[in-house]
Scaffold this active site. Structure first.
Site, PDB file in Angstrom:
ATOM      1  N   GLU A 134      -6.248 -42.512   9.326  1.00 33.04           N
ATOM      2  CA  GLU A 134      -5.915 -43.713   9.540  1.00 33.04           C
ATOM      3  C   GLU A 134      -7.426 -44.206  10.406  1.00 33.04           C
ATOM      4  OE1 GLU A 134      -2.252 -42.568  11.897  1.00 33.04           O
ATOM      5  OE2 GLU A 134      -1.519 -42.173   9.729  1.00 33.04           O
ATOM      6  N   GLU A 174       1.388 -40.071   3.926  1.00 32.16           N
ATOM      7  CA  GLU A 174       1.804 -38.570   4.826  1.00 32.16           C
ATOM      8  C   GLU A 174       3.546 -39.981   4.736  1.00 32.16           C
ATOM      9  OE1 GLU A 174       0.474 -39.894   8.555  1.00 32.16           O
ATOM     10  OE2 GLU A 174      -1.400 -38.289   8.520  1.00 32.16           O
TER      11      GLU A 174
END
Lengths: 680, 680, 680
Positions: free
Chosen positions: C160, C317
């Protein structure tokens, strides 16, 4: 009233209503065709002024000591050739990068003691000797270059002064200022700041630091003196700027653009440095609020600006359409541009000026309203609105120099505001400014002119003085109020009056302090606070009932008469509104904060009792009227803030200056309409 | 209950209810007439105590090593001559300017690692050797000077300890504290802090830093240990202060003024250093909230303070009128001052003390309520209220040393609160303290006395233990709860019980952790959260339905019985409230957060089942009762928080200690009234 | 559509739907029995993948240059032996303590120029040569060690990516980037940033600083270039990471997990470095919002991720139950886990992956949902839900590599968003992303597939292009739009179109800029803003009336036809919606922001006109459908976001891949149900 003299115009050889605004030709140096187009459009819009150079320092002095006045030479010439005049700015509001790079001391330090990086604007140190020398230098050069230019009409000193600097230079200046104020006696300061509280005694001047979130924020005397110092230091900086231009052009008048009730600076301490007052006005028209309440709020600011020097002022900035920084940026509805512009004139402005002439292509203000849009031509609604105002102003040369006359003074006091903002006990809903506005509205609705003063002004010539929430009243102020009533004046005060002296130390012996208890014939023992939404009522002997909110003071009559008493709670029956005859005068005390009805009714009665002059009697809701007179002439402005046409009854014969029509009897004013009439 | 012993008074030779408060004569050194007036008024108000010197360091030691005790000498003498006693403060809550100037290390550093400037208060470093030496020095000098003064009654150590310092000295102290806690084994720390998460392993003690917005905030074990360290270090600082006075005056009792459920310090870790407990109470009377809910909230705090040392405490500060720091600062309605003051006594206080005796003329607390107003005389509503309390307290010497007796304990645990505040998953509406208050109310409404304990206390003597949201339960706590129920106790827990151990590491094997699943006979699989305004319902087999909000835990019965099940959503029919017999006792599990009705009904039934003693049966809404007993005597306090008179039925014959009247049967208590009755 | 090719799977020798997630065995090194249990549970859950090593650097390299791969060796072996594959992460998302201690430059500096302390994650400097060398070093070692391990399926580069660093190294990199962009010509930069505004001219590259709250924040060109630089520098950092692994394992595909419309990074500038796209999705299911609106919002994100490389992506995710960081963390209702997981597949995902496999025992994410709970076993609702998804995915190998086909493109442009976020004039309610979502919904409701592109992509192949609020339109973009319509395309734009160029400089000559006025056949003169709650209406000639809010642009027809006009205010009767034929195409202009009805109706008509393909016609409210095809096969996904069973009419014969049943005609889909059907 007819005997009143006419003030001379700001520019003796240009005795016209001024119409123009901020102009930044330096942004368009590579497109000279746009410079030419600006002049064509300026004439089309009926403009006769441009305010130039406000943020042009980096172009004027691209390297230290190297100057390039070419764009400004052209602008001065162009405007003059187009029949206009220039208000020339000193460029201190923003500085060239090289200046900050070489002399970091010119950048401000915030209250947390962090030095700013270069960027933004209005963020220089007011103490820095370097910045004072550099601004004086560029100012002097501007004056030297343009002292004989026929376009030069006035100096626009810097731009919207404001803010604070907490750098070491400012800390030392603060200490020096305090040393002078307290005559070099630290014990005087310790007493004034009540320094034994929390062991905050000073034993050396060097210990003093400005208020800071990482230091001291709760010592009222300290906070107050810091705010006073900020005004003093800003004024001193401005004095330094003015001296530089006055040395060369002693006869060119100077102003700086103020910002209404801007809380950061006490304008009463600055006014004497200025030849004429000007200000920047950005009302929230068409908000969910009642339109006429916004109008009254702005009216009060215009009155402040007129009162500062008791002569006509300039509306230095206003938007020709919308701004780009409000929560909701509304377009002005048809009529509102003229109404809003001429409202300023009605209150004493001899100009209507805009920020900005032409929209910048880039950066933060590129979507702020302007006379000339990005589209570049004159076929816009906004341009037509501006041209309409221009055409009307050209017919109002006679109004220049005339003044409204006020028999009523309202006290809005900056130091009192600072004290109220700092005081611990009222918290969220202190609302000093809003409360003053509520006490101003009843006069606005009746066409009664009001002067807006600070607590130190001479009030002896007024029939009525209104001083809401005058929490801070030093001995001299108390003396003036006592003498005023004694000599026959009528005074209105409210809850929270006369609790502290000029150092924010409480008056001992009961509130309101000193002789004010005698003047009002009462003692105020306690102050109750109401929750949001909670109400009490003030009821009169005849049974009228008025809602009351936020604050209820518990007062005991000591000679006064209760005009209304509380209806509810454990203090039901205690006085809510009192009146007391004192000497030849009368003193009213409104012990609670009402929602507006009570205040309106009370001031209506007082206005009748005192026979306060009205520009026009019997005004319908949403409509007000103002009169400017001088040199034997009188001009009546009737303003309709309703979104619908409204009928008004004239009290005589008038000539409509826009249409040359003669009017009398009942007339209709269009939605958001304004009439400018000359009494015949 | 009649056999209970009476505790000795704090001051053996002054066995009276104490009535007084914070007194700052150092602020009035140049007006000795005010010192005299203070003594006259003190007697008029029925006061017999003054708390002196709290912020007087700058006056006591104007230069380093130069002392001037003259104002304090006078104050001690004056109070004693007026028949009172002094609680003498150590002045560490604020320091002289010279001390911060010369030793900057005494000033606190915030979590962003910025050192404070001088100013404000309660902001010194708790680690600084210099500050510890300096505070010990002034404390010792005070003790030496006044050790034999007959006015000296107790020591008031510092003032409202609180806050954190993140300076390098504190960082090193934190590391040392951790090194000791984890026995010099960094791997123990890495395991406790679950340091492999996000690669946060420590490989050296020097790497450890306190939590910081510019560093680490999300490691729960780290956050928790820091908060523990802050309590430990503050306590250690206090120990250093106390040692200095105890060295000279070993027999003078010491206290420090606590602040209810102040989240920053775990008072259970501090209590052993103090000879008696005292606290500062500032309720929000007359807020939009139900008056009795506020009363119960404050009652729970009084009970905490009594429970800390299981003996009478002092109400060290309360306002005689209003404070100046709430959103809305309300005047106390007639009766409320006596009611609020005596409420403390009802719960075990042997004093009613005020902040403050006389209003400061300047600075941040000048408009905070006081016994003596700026007006300076006794003819105020507040003064009369205070004098009325004084007169009543003078009749309550017999109450001194008696105690309420509790059969119920409520667990409010600071470390659990810290863990709940830190946990990520509940967000806005975690409300641990408020939830404990909701579980306390049912007892308050029934006149049932409650002790408020942390999770580490012995609970074996109670009939009932209530532990809402006991998220953190270490093995020892679990052991105590298991043993308690096994031995016949009744335990009530809720959703979010026993999820983590003392390091905030989750219990493996299912919640609630360890043997708690056996005790409650269930397994809690998931926790659902409800949006604000969203509700579910808990319904009983007989059809009663109770609204449920915020949290619904999904539990599976493993032996327990469901007393109510969810009505709605995909978990309709799953247990909402359970009960399980375990050993000789019973364990209740409330799986959801209700709005109050469910809890009240459930505790009502449990109270009946366990026949919990009530001070007075059948109390109407808004009324509660408390009993203090000892030495064979019992005193009944009946408190009416309704704004109207309320009828109460006595259960026997009582003497009204205020009026000396005998009472029995139905009596009326006035609005905001309190009766202090002796059982006959 | 049947001719469409099938894309190869990410891992050539593992052509399956991927089911797995983030796995942190390094947290359980001292409990090997848990490692074994993980493998047993992985098989039970139908998982075939683990993402390993994301935050493991401190364990992998406990001291500088000393490595310990033992846990990772075991994890790779274990997963492979259990029949799975590993997506191996580079660990740059968090660093070991020693690295920050020795090389402080790796830590980020915030915009206020404060260097971070060690702690948290995702907070390294993207420029630091040390950090680049260190991350490349560990990446290369990982690649060398596992290059031949059969479990290695793909690289998960960092985690991320996001955030900014303002350290001196980044300042210099920013200057270098600008120097290159502006070809070493500072005057180009001064023009692009409109630097004469407020005297902000640069005279040296060294003067340039990143935007800062203590410096410059209001120069739009500057802000915009900084954001571009942040993307460029992050991409460059990522390129450095990728190069290290590609040097050793050139054939192992790389990805990084993106975050939807994360405003900090323009993913279109990063996509070319990645072999395949993956992203992290955390919808707010069961919020007070309409469930299907949330579904459409997430659908638009899935479509973005598919559109980035025009091929299948991974859902890297998602939570198997709830998260722990929302305001309210709701459990997924029965069915929602499968529905939400398969929704991703319907839009082109070839995986369903979770954060996280097993809950951490401690630290900030310990209460975040996971496949394996703290209770440790498989008998949980969540585990069963996951296993159900696993079982279904095992039947969908045929879907791998197929793709939805879109005839419609929606422009969501990062640079435009940055410009809108920075612009001064709209303030609170600018809502670019939300507005794009409102324009996406009508297609979602009709089962029409949409590609989500930035403004620089080729649009020639689409039947319809929708570009809401395309405030920033550079000349090339305008050219593409003009050509597109000219060649027969249908374009829909709205208020606030084409106002600035790529430097955020306003287009001169009227909005929308350049030839767009011709394309739309209109001129947009002014933009009115409405207060919250205020409405206008757009009315059609036939009298249909649609509520309008927030913004009303005032446009003048110059060839276009008005489809609706404003009903109220001074611009009543002016066009609210316009259409214009241009070349072979059509251009629609929606001048106002509507509440959704108007947009929905308009797009419904356009869809009919253009005969846009629908996965399934006649969908009921709350239901959508998507088709993936390739290699001659087509898969229909029908999703029911209603909390009740809903009937749907099939348009042919299908095989239900989960049950092997054949379906046709009307079928019922259960509450929160999803069907995966193969066309037969």
């Amino acid at each position: 009233m007819e005997q009143q003299k006419k003030h001379p115009p700001v520019c003796a050889d240009f005795p016209h209503m001024i119409h123009g605004g901020d102009y930044n030709p330096e942004q368009w140096r590579d497109t000279p065709e746009i410079w030419q187009e600006d002049m064509r459009l300026m004439k089309l819009a009926g403009c006769n002024e441009m305010s130039v150079g406000i943020f042009a320092w980096a172009v004027l002095e691209p390297e230290e000591g190297k100057f390039d006045f070419s764009f400004l030479d052209a602008a001065m010439d162009n405007v003059y050739q187009a029949g206009g005049r220039v208000i020339l700015a000193t460029p201190s509001g923003a500085r060239p990068h090289w200046l900050a790079d070489k002399y970091p001391e010119v950048l401000r330090m915030n209250a947390s003691r962090t030095r700013a990086l270069f960027g933004a604007r209005h963020n220089h140190c007011f103490t820095s000797p370097v910045y004072r020398a550099k601004t004086a230098g560029i100012n002097r050069r501007l004056a030297e270059r343009y002292q004989d230019h026929p376009a030069l009409m006035a100096w626009h000193i810097s731009n919207e002064y404001g803010g604070e600097c907490h750098c070491p230079l400012c800390q030392q200046a603060f200490r020096d200022w305090l040393k002078e104020k307290y005559q070099g006696d630290l014990e005087q300061l310790n007493h004034a700041w009540w320094a034994d509280f929390w062991s905050h005694r000073y034993t050396s001047w060097e210990q003093i630091e400005s208020p800071s979130p990482i230091g001291e924020m709760a010592v009222h005397g300290h906070t107050l003196d810091w705010k006073r110092f900020v005004t003093a230091q800003t004024t001193d900086f401005m004095r330094n700027e003015i001296a530089a231009v006055k040395a060369v052009t002693p006869d060119i008048p100077v102003t700086t653009n103020l910002m209404g009730f801007f809380p950061g600076l006490d304008y009463w301490k600055m006014k004497d440095e200025l030849d004429f007052i000007s200000w920047d006005s950005y009302p929230d028209w068409h908000s969910p609020k009642q339109e006429w309440e916004m109008a009254a709020q702005i009216a009060m600011r215009h009155d402040l600006n007129r009162s500062l020097k008791q002569k006509p002022f300039f509306l230095m900035e206003s938007t020709p359409s919308l701004v780009n920084w409000k929560l909701v940026n509304k377009l002005k509805r048809p009529g509102m541009h003229k109404l809003s512009s001429l409202q300023a004139v009605a209150h004493g402005s001899d100009s209507v000026q805009y920020f900005q002439w032409r929209k910048s292509r880039g950066s933060s203000e590129k979507l702020h309203g302007a006379v000339v849009d990005h589209c570049g031509h004159e076929h816009t609604r906004v341009f037509r609105d501006v041209a309409e105002v221009g055409a009307l102003l050209q017919k109002l040369d006679g109004v220049v120099g005339t003044m409204p006359v006020s028999e009523t003074a309202l006290i809005y006091d900056w130091e009192n505001r600072w004290a109220i903002d700092a005081l611990q006990g009222l918290n969220e809903n202190r609302r000093y400014e809003e409360t003053c506005a509520k006490h101003y509205q009843p006069f606005w609705r009746r066409g009664i002119s009001v002067d807006v003063l600070d607590r130190s002004q001479d009030i002896s010539r007024y029939k009525l003085v209104v001083a809401p929430m005058l929490y801070m009243a030093d001995a001299a102020t108390i003396g003036r109020l006592v003498d005023y009533v004694k000599a026959g004046g009528t005074l209105v005060c409210t809850y929270l009056t006369g609790q502290v002296n000029e150092n924010d130390l409480c008056w001992l012996g009961g509130f309101p302090g000193g002789k004010l208890k005698e003047v009002f014939g009462l003692w105020a023992e306690e102050l109750d606070s109401l929750y949001p939404g909670e109400q009490n009522h003030a009821v009169t002997p005849s049974g009228e009932s008025y809602p009351v909110q936020d604050y209820c003071e518990l007062v005991h009559l000591e000679g006064a008469e209760a005009l209304a008493v509380y209806r509810d709670d454990f203090y039901a029956g205690m006085p809510a509104v009192c009146v007391h005859s004192y000497g030849k005068g009368k003193a009213y005390y409104i012990a609670c904060r009402d929602t507006g009805e009570l205040t309106d009714t009370l001031y209506g009665k007082i206005a009748d009792d005192l026979q306060l002059a009205r520009a026009l009697p019997n005004l319908p809701e949403g409509v007000t009227a103002h009169m400017r007179s001088g040199g034997g002439e009188s001009y009546l402005f009737i303003e309709n803030y309703n979104a619908h046409p409204t009928a008004v009854m004239l009290d005589g014969a008038y000539r409509n200056l826009e249409t040359d029509e003669m009017l009398q009897g009942e007339i209709a004013i269009e939605a958001y309409g304004i009439l400018v009439l000359q009494k015949s």
